[in-house]
Design a protein around this motif. Structure first.
Motif, PDB file in Angstrom:
ATOM      1  N   ALA A  22      -3.191 -59.454  10.575  1.00  0.00           N
ATOM      2  CA  ALA A  22      -2.173 -58.941   9.652  1.00  0.00           C
ATOM      3  C   ALA A  22      -1.718 -60.074   8.740  1.00  0.00           C
ATOM      4  N   ARG A  23      -1.067 -59.703   7.641  1.00  0.00           N
ATOM      5  CA  ARG A  23      -0.595 -60.712   6.700  1.00  0.00           C
ATOM      6  C   ARG A  23       0.650 -61.424   7.215  1.00  0.00           C
ATOM      7  N   SER A  24       1.474 -60.703   8.000  1.00  0.00           N
ATOM      8  CA  SER A  24       2.703 -61.284   8.520  1.00  0.00           C
ATOM      9  C   SER A  24       2.998 -60.715   9.896  1.00  0.00           C
ATOM     10  N   LYS A  25       3.970 -61.335  10.568  1.00  0.00           N
ATOM     11  CA  LYS A  25       4.337 -60.868  11.906  1.00  0.00           C
ATOM     12  C   LYS A  25       4.938 -59.467  11.840  1.00  0.00           C
ATOM     13  N   GLU A  26       5.704 -59.184  10.791  1.00  0.00           N
ATOM     14  CA  GLU A  26       6.332 -57.860  10.655  1.00  0.00           C
ATOM     15  C   GLU A  26       5.273 -56.764  10.516  1.00  0.00           C
ATOM     16  N   VAL A 101     -11.787 -54.956   6.359  1.00  0.00           N
ATOM     17  CA  VAL A 101     -11.405 -53.567   6.644  1.00  0.00           C
ATOM     18  C   VAL A 101      -9.888 -53.426   6.672  1.00  0.00           C
ATOM     19  N   LEU A 102      -9.204 -54.423   7.238  1.00  0.00           N
ATOM     20  CA  LEU A 102      -7.732 -54.376   7.273  1.00  0.00           C
ATOM     21  C   LEU A 102      -7.140 -54.448   5.860  1.00  0.00           C
ATOM     22  N   GLU A 103      -7.746 -55.272   5.004  1.00  0.00           N
ATOM     23  CA  GLU A 103      -7.281 -55.344   3.615  1.00  0.00           C
ATOM     24  C   GLU A 103      -7.513 -54.016   2.896  1.00  0.00           C
ATOM     25  N   SER A 113      -7.254 -45.384  -3.885  1.00  0.00           N
ATOM     26  CA  SER A 113      -8.335 -44.578  -3.313  1.00  0.00           C
ATOM     27  C   SER A 113      -9.264 -45.484  -2.523  1.00  0.00           C
ATOM     28  N   LEU A 114     -10.078 -44.896  -1.661  1.00  0.00           N
ATOM     29  CA  LEU A 114     -10.996 -45.689  -0.847  1.00  0.00           C
ATOM     30  C   LEU A 114     -11.999 -46.438  -1.732  1.00  0.00           C
ATOM     31  N   SER A 115     -12.517 -45.756  -2.754  1.00  0.00           N
ATOM     32  CA  SER A 115     -13.490 -46.414  -3.641  1.00  0.00           C
ATOM     33  C   SER A 115     -12.866 -47.585  -4.382  1.00  0.00           C
ATOM     34  N   MET A 116     -11.598 -47.438  -4.767  1.00  0.00           N
ATOM     35  CA  MET A 116     -10.905 -48.529  -5.464  1.00  0.00           C
ATOM     36  C   MET A 116     -10.684 -49.711  -4.519  1.00  0.00           C
ATOM     37  N   ALA A 117     -10.353 -49.413  -3.275  1.00  0.00           N
ATOM     38  CA  ALA A 117     -10.146 -50.470  -2.288  1.00  0.00           C
ATOM     39  C   ALA A 117     -11.459 -51.196  -1.994  1.00  0.00           C
ATOM     40  N   LEU A 118     -12.560 -50.445  -1.932  1.00  0.00           N
ATOM     41  CA  LEU A 118     -13.869 -51.058  -1.667  1.00  0.00           C
ATOM     42  C   LEU A 118     -14.303 -51.953  -2.816  1.00  0.00           C
ATOM     43  N   SER A 119     -13.884 -51.623  -4.038  1.00  0.00           N
ATOM     44  CA  SER A 119     -14.298 -52.398  -5.215  1.00  0.00           C
ATOM     45  C   SER A 119     -13.761 -53.828  -5.193  1.00  0.00           C
TER      46      SER A 119
END
Length: 400
Positions: A22-26, A101-103, A113-119
């Protein structure tokens, strides 16, 4: 992205321990709460040098294939994409891929969208992958398209693995030959040269050549290493450039057996990828532009881009293939059948299967053809060494 180790209780009250990215403890606590865990203790894991170096490793193709197939299954079962990504991130054995995958999960949860995240990760999910996911999102058939994409990736990987497997034996033998030659030049020949000099015997030209070359190597070994490393870096940099890729494609395509294998592989990749894109309702012009990115041969890539321009101007794809000698006539004929029947994707898939079979046959033939060539090279090397090293010794013993 940091790694947090935690101790928590599950819904049954059992204490469990593990780690989460994760990026932070929270955010880490939020992820664990989403898994119905009550956090008792959580600490950021301090990374050592080896852990820091792991982020520079690439992501194996089998990780992406497994991820794609499992994501397809989960979406088909009705699981939300965010939940599916969360589950898959915990299952990956590759730390680099788990972080990616977490990002992607964070981006999806943030509204992308998933495609935007994959890009965001084109080195892991290439343009073809992104376009197919985008088409799946638009058509509502994301699970089906992901399944076909996984099948396509597995077929491509299997084709590549067959070629690599065929090259393992000759590569090992070739490297062993180079290693033996270097050992002889640096350690063996200098001792023989010293012995011959003390005996004051006339040496054959081949022996004198080897002694001179050995002396040069031993004396300038560091220059050899520096020049060799420099050449490797320069050649590698040039090969990655546009001109270098074009030149290497031309050289490889002209090789007796390798050239044909590479061409057949490109034909198979072209047919299978275009079939998948057309089946996923990607427009033909856009599909051709995407397909051009998977072609290893620069001449083929340019031809595919030219075919996209031709189709965009109103011509049929089969018409373009008839006017060029770069692609085989069978491709033009099969494309014509696909255009007439409206089953271009099915026809191209059959073409891909045909060329994959041809590649398999050629690779088996390559393995059989390389064995005698390797034996001849080994024989020539051994013969040269015998003539160069044994002949002076024979002369000395004869004189005695």
């Amino acid at each position: 992205m940091s790694i947090f180790t935690y101790t928590a209780k599950n819904i049954t009250g059992k204490t469990i321990a593990g780690s989460v990215d994760a990026r932070s403890k929270e955010i880490a606590v939020g992820l664990l709460k989403g898994q119905r865990l009550v956090v008792i203790d959580i600490q950021e894991k301090k990374e050592n040098i080896l852990d820091q170096l792991r982020i520079f490793r690439g992501v194996p193709q089998n990780e992406v294939v497994t991820f794609t197939r499992q994501l397809s299954t989960m979406i088909s079962a009705g699981l939300p994409i965010s939940r599916a990504l969360e589950v898959l991130s915990n299952q990956s054995s590759n730390e680099r891929f788990r972080g990616i995958v977490l990002e992607i999960l964070r981006s999806v949860e943030g509204g992308a969208s998933l495609s935007m995240a994959l890009s965001l990760y084109p080195e892991v999910f290439p343009n073809t992958y992104q376009s197919l996911v985008r088409a799946g999102e638009s058509s509502g058939k994301l699970d089906t398209i992901l399944k076909r994409l996984a099948d396509n990736m597995e077929a491509t990987r299997e084709l590549d693995s067959k070629f690599k497997s065929a090259m393992i034996y000759p590569t090992i033998v070739f490297m062993a030959m180079i290693g033996v030659f270097i050992i002889l030049m640096i350690f063996v020949i200098p001792k023989l040269a010293e012995m011959y000099e003390n005996l004051d015997v006339a040496l054959p030209l081949t022996t004198q050549f080897m002694i001179n070359f050995s002396t040069f190597m031993v004396k300038y070994i560091y220059i050899f290493l520096i020049v060799g490393a420099g050449l490797v870096l320069v050649i590698r940099s040039y090969v990655k450039s546009a001109k270098g890729k074009e030149m290497m494609s031309e050289i490889v395509s002209r090789l007796p057996v390798f050239g044909k294998i590479v061409k057949q592989k490109d034909y198979a990749s072209f047919s299978r990828t275009l079939s998948l894109l057309i089946n996923s309702a990607v427009p033909i012009v856009e599909a051709l532009h995407i397909v051009s990115t998977v072609m290893s041969n620069q001449t083929f890539r340019k031809a595919v881009l030219d075919s996209a321009d031709s189709v965009e101007k109103g011509s049929a794809l089969s018409e373009y293939f008839r006017t060029t000698s770069i692609f085989p006539p069978i491709l033009a004929q099969m494309c014509n059948v696909g255009e007439e029947t409206g089953k271009m994707d099915e026809v191209l898939e059959r073409v891909a299967i045909y060329y994959e079979g041809e590649v398999d046959h050629l690779v088996k033939g390559l393995s059989a053809a390389l064995e005698p060539i390797i034996l001849v090279m080994l024989g020539a090397m051994v013969g040269f060494l015998i003539i160069s090293i044994i002949t002076p010794i024979y002369k000395i013993t004869s004189a005695i």
